[in-house]
Design a protein around this motif. Sequence first.
Motif, PDB file in Angstrom:
ATOM      1  N   CYS A 104      51.458  48.324   2.086  1.00  0.00           N
ATOM      2  CA  CYS A 104      51.733  49.573   1.354  1.00  0.00           C
ATOM      3  C   CYS A 104      52.386  50.606   2.271  1.00  0.00           C
ATOM      4  CB  CYS A 104      50.451  50.129   0.741  1.00  0.00           C
ATOM      5  SG  CYS A 104      49.858  49.205  -0.695  1.00  0.00           S
ATOM      6  N   THR A 107      44.591  53.317  -4.270  1.00  0.00           N
ATOM      7  CA  THR A 107      44.227  52.673  -3.008  1.00  0.00           C
ATOM      8  C   THR A 107      44.983  51.358  -2.884  1.00  0.00           C
ATOM      9  OG1 THR A 107      42.350  51.520  -4.005  1.00  0.00           O
ATOM     10  CG2 THR A 107      41.884  53.653  -2.992  1.00  0.00           C
ATOM     11  N   ALA A 108      45.119  50.892  -1.664  1.00  0.00           N
ATOM     12  CA  ALA A 108      45.797  49.612  -1.412  1.00  0.00           C
ATOM     13  C   ALA A 108      44.846  48.480  -1.774  1.00  0.00           C
ATOM     14  CB  ALA A 108      46.212  49.523   0.049  1.00  0.00           C
ATOM     15  N   ARG A 109      45.341  47.572  -2.640  1.00  0.00           N
ATOM     16  CA  ARG A 109      44.531  46.429  -3.056  1.00  0.00           C
ATOM     17  C   ARG A 109      45.432  45.341  -3.607  1.00  0.00           C
ATOM     18  NH1 ARG A 109      42.848  47.698  -8.992  1.00  0.00           N
ATOM     19  NH2 ARG A 109      44.317  49.352  -9.410  1.00  0.00           N
ATOM     20  N   PRO A 158      46.846  44.542   2.484  1.00  0.00           N
ATOM     21  CA  PRO A 158      47.418  45.513   1.543  1.00  0.00           C
ATOM     22  C   PRO A 158      47.698  46.897   2.136  1.00  0.00           C
ATOM     23  CG  PRO A 158      45.126  45.060   0.998  1.00  0.00           C
ATOM     24  CD  PRO A 158      45.531  44.088   2.071  1.00  0.00           C
ATOM     25  N   GLU A 159      46.845  47.368   3.040  1.00  0.00           N
ATOM     26  CA  GLU A 159      47.074  48.697   3.624  1.00  0.00           C
ATOM     27  C   GLU A 159      48.372  48.737   4.422  1.00  0.00           C
ATOM     28  OE1 GLU A 159      44.182  46.974   4.162  1.00  0.00           O
ATOM     29  OE2 GLU A 159      42.820  48.070   2.821  1.00  0.00           O
ATOM     30  N   LEU A 219      50.493  43.317  -5.057  1.00  0.00           N
ATOM     31  CA  LEU A 219      50.165  44.447  -4.201  1.00  0.00           C
ATOM     32  C   LEU A 219      50.166  45.716  -5.036  1.00  0.00           C
ATOM     33  CD1 LEU A 219      49.725  45.544  -1.282  1.00  0.00           C
ATOM     34  CD2 LEU A 219      52.214  45.806  -1.158  1.00  0.00           C
ATOM     35  N   SER A 220      49.060  46.430  -5.022  1.00  0.00           N
ATOM     36  CA  SER A 220      48.954  47.721  -5.692  1.00  0.00           C
ATOM     37  C   SER A 220      48.659  48.757  -4.614  1.00  0.00           C
ATOM     38  CB  SER A 220      47.824  47.698  -6.724  1.00  0.00           C
ATOM     39  OG  SER A 220      47.695  48.960  -7.333  1.00  0.00           O
ATOM     40  N   CYS A 221      49.385  49.873  -4.639  1.00  0.00           N
ATOM     41  CA  CYS A 221      49.251  50.847  -3.554  1.00  0.00           C
ATOM     42  C   CYS A 221      48.680  52.203  -3.978  1.00  0.00           C
ATOM     43  CB  CYS A 221      50.610  51.057  -2.888  1.00  0.00           C
ATOM     44  SG  CYS A 221      51.227  49.564  -2.081  1.00  0.00           S
TER      45      CYS A 221
END
Length: 139
Positions: free
Chosen positions: A72, A60-62, A68-69, A55-57
């Motif tokens: 995050c 942007t959330a991805r 993911p949104e 999870l990368s926030c």
Amino acid sequence: MRHRIAAVSAAALLTLVGSAGAAQAQPAGLYAPSAVVLAVSPGEDPAAVSRAVVLSCAPTARGTHPAPEEACADLAATAGTLDALLASPDPDRACPMHYDPVTVTAEGVWQGGRISWKHTFSNACAMSATLNGNAVFAF
């Protein structure tokens, strides 16, 4: 197989963090890096991963997380204290009193700072009741 899942997740995290680090033509601090590997493991050993997502926030959330949104947003609500995910278990959910532990972990970078968090639940029902309504470990 379990080690391969962990290795793939770690490689994906490094790719996400690395690509964020390569794009630093923007002023420092504009987007503090936030990329974590979230994992669920049967038992008390977090190395025995049964499923994991990246999870990368920021910006942007991805990632490989299915929502993911939402995840995050739920992580942001903890202000970096992941124990806050455990704060409000569902009082209307009754779980059996058998011990079949499930361990969840979060490893990576959150808003520029390193995080390493682990929690073991007594069983999958207790995990579900405690993390009720929270998207972070809903994968």
